[in-house]
Motif scaffolding. Structure first.
Motif, short mmCIF file in Angstrom:
data_model
loop_
_atom_site.label_atom_id
_atom_site.label_comp_id
_atom_site.label_asym_id
_atom_site.label_seq_id
_atom_site.Cartn_x
_atom_site.Cartn_y
_atom_site.Cartn_z
N LEU A 187 1.01 -1.36 0.12
CA LEU A 187 -0.31 -0.09 0.01
C LEU A 187 0.94 1.50 0.16
CD1 LEU A 187 -2.12 -0.58 3.16
CD2 LEU A 187 -2.69 -1.19 0.23
N HIS A 188 0.84 1.95 -1.08
CA HIS A 188 1.39 3.65 -0.84
C HIS A 188 1.01 4.37 -1.65
CE1 HIS A 188 5.78 4.12 -1.51
NE2 HIS A 188 5.67 5.50 -2.52
N SER A 189 0.92 5.83 -0.85
CA SER A 189 0.49 7.08 -1.50
C SER A 189 1.64 8.24 -1.36
CB SER A 189 -0.56 7.32 -0.53
OG SER A 189 -0.47 7.63 0.35
N PHE A 190 1.61 8.40 -2.16
CA PHE A 190 2.89 9.49 -3.13
C PHE A 190 1.52 11.16 -3.63
CE2 PHE A 190 2.32 5.88 -5.75
CZ PHE A 190 2.61 6.81 -7.15
N ARG A 191 3.39 11.63 -3.64
CA ARG A 191 2.58 12.39 -3.58
C ARG A 191 2.99 12.99 -5.80
NH1 ARG A 191 -0.32 15.87 -2.62
NH2 ARG A 191 0.44 18.06 -3.44
N ALA A 192 2.23 13.40 -6.36
CA ALA A 192 2.33 13.22 -7.99
C ALA A 192 3.86 13.89 -8.61
CB ALA A 192 0.59 13.34 -8.66
N ASN A 193 4.75 13.39 -8.45
CA ASN A 193 5.53 14.02 -9.94
C ASN A 193 6.53 12.88 -9.77
OD1 ASN A 193 8.05 13.50 -7.30
ND2 ASN A 193 6.94 14.30 -6.33
N PRO A 194 7.72 12.76 -11.01
CA PRO A 194 7.84 11.96 -11.15
C PRO A 194 9.16 11.36 -10.54
CG PRO A 194 8.21 13.52 -13.32
CD PRO A 194 7.67 14.15 -11.73
N PHE A 195 9.81 12.00 -9.64
CA PHE A 195 11.03 10.89 -8.64
C PHE A 195 9.70 10.85 -7.26
CE2 PHE A 195 12.86 15.85 -9.16
CZ PHE A 195 14.04 14.51 -10.49
N ASN A 232 2.93 7.81 -14.49
CA ASN A 232 3.28 9.26 -15.70
C ASN A 232 2.39 10.13 -16.41
OD1 ASN A 232 5.92 9.43 -15.26
ND2 ASN A 232 6.39 6.97 -15.57
N ASN A 233 1.19 9.20 -16.78
CA ASN A 233 0.05 9.80 -16.61
C ASN A 233 -0.61 10.53 -15.57
OD1 ASN A 233 0.72 8.85 -19.86
ND2 ASN A 233 -1.07 7.17 -19.46
N ILE A 234 -0.81 9.54 -14.92
CA ILE A 234 -1.30 11.07 -13.78
C ILE A 234 -0.66 12.08 -13.35
CG2 ILE A 234 -1.90 10.91 -11.73
CD1 ILE A 234 -2.49 7.84 -11.78
N VAL A 235 0.91 12.31 -13.72
CA VAL A 235 1.58 12.95 -13.56
C VAL A 235 1.00 14.06 -14.24
CG1 VAL A 235 3.70 13.91 -13.00
CG2 VAL A 235 3.51 12.15 -11.86
N GLY A 281 -0.92 17.66 -14.22
CA GLY A 281 -0.48 18.21 -14.31
C GLY A 281 1.28 19.47 -14.01
N GLU A 282 1.69 20.09 -14.72
CA GLU A 282 2.70 20.59 -14.28
C GLU A 282 2.44 21.68 -12.91
OE1 GLU A 282 5.40 22.92 -16.80
OE2 GLU A 282 4.80 21.05 -18.24
N GLY A 283 2.52 21.52 -12.03
CA GLY A 283 2.50 22.64 -10.65
C GLY A 283 1.46 21.79 -10.05
N ASP A 284 0.55 21.15 -10.02
CA ASP A 284 -0.57 20.34 -9.12
C ASP A 284 -0.29 19.07 -8.91
OD1 ASP A 284 -3.12 19.92 -8.21
OD2 ASP A 284 -4.22 20.35 -9.95
N GLU A 285 0.44 19.10 -7.63
CA GLU A 285 0.85 18.08 -7.23
C GLU A 285 0.06 17.46 -6.74
OE1 GLU A 285 4.74 17.15 -5.36
OE2 GLU A 285 5.85 18.34 -7.01
N GLY A 286 -1.23 16.08 -7.20
CA GLY A 286 -1.97 15.74 -6.18
C GLY A 286 -1.57 14.20 -5.72
N THR A 287 -2.30 13.65 -5.31
CA THR A 287 -1.45 12.40 -4.63
C THR A 287 -1.93 10.97 -5.53
OG1 THR A 287 -1.81 12.80 -2.34
CG2 THR A 287 -2.18 10.32 -2.28
#
Length: 187
Positions: free
Chosen positions: A53-61, A95-98, A103-109
């Motif tokens: 189980l993992h939740s994380f910020r939506a960014n490439p890293f 990566n499609n979600i990111v 979108g850029e600058g809007d980091e969801g989860t």
């Protein structure tokens, strides 16, 4: 004497730790029925068991780190080709979600759940981005021509081609994409 061992009666942990060993042709030693008494009731299939189980910020890293963690969790469960296919599919989805979902600058989860269910690894990826276009899932478009692509374009074709039982639903603003991969050594 050897009798057939039904796969639903052994858990993943039993198989992993070598309990319930089998003999020739996948058979187990028979027990003396006179000493055993009446036959045991057959246990219902084991419920699904979350293994990651993992939740994380939506960014490439964070996606990269989630892929490493998922690979570490599943590397001994899947055949090598399925493990690579799983990693490729998860990379494309996340990566499609990111890129397109938040979108850029809007980091969801992003939410990632890996579950053992029967003879399969069930993967669920979720987010609160916009609804997924139906064209992504239903394959209305033909496979892309590699010579005519700018950056990308193969993602959903690969996902549909490599994953089994791809299912999408959206409930209360949350996207959920579920898919299956067969286990390397099913019970």
């Amino acid at each position: 004497m050897w009798v057939e061992q039904h796969s639903s009666s052994r858990s993943f942990d039993d198989r992993r730790h070598g309990e319930g060993q089998t003999g020739p042709g996948g058979l187990t030693p028979a027990r003396d029925s006179a000493a055993q008494g009446p036959p045991e009731e057959v246990a219902p299939p084991e419920p699904a068991r979350h293994i990651h189980l993992h939740s994380f910020r939506a960014n490439p890293f964070a996606v990269r780190d989630a892929l490493y963690a998922a690979r570490a969790t599943t590397e001994r469960l899947l055949l090598i080709d399925d493990a690579w296919a799983l990693e490729l599919v998860l990379a494309e989805i996340m990566n499609n979600i990111v890129e397109h979902g938040y979108g850029e600058g809007d980091e969801g989860t992003i939410f990632l759940t890996l579950t053992l269910q029967g003879n399969d690894l069930v993967c669920t990826v979720g987010d609160f981005g916009p609804e997924l276009p139906t064209a992504c899932l239903n394959g209305e478009r033909p496979p892309p021509d590699p010579g005519d692509l700018p950056d990308g374009g193969f993602g959903w074709f690969l996902i549909r081609d490599l994953a089994q039982d791809l299912h999408y639903d959206r409930e209360e603003g949350r996207n959920r994409l579920t898919l299956r991969f067969p286990l390397a050594n099913p019970a």
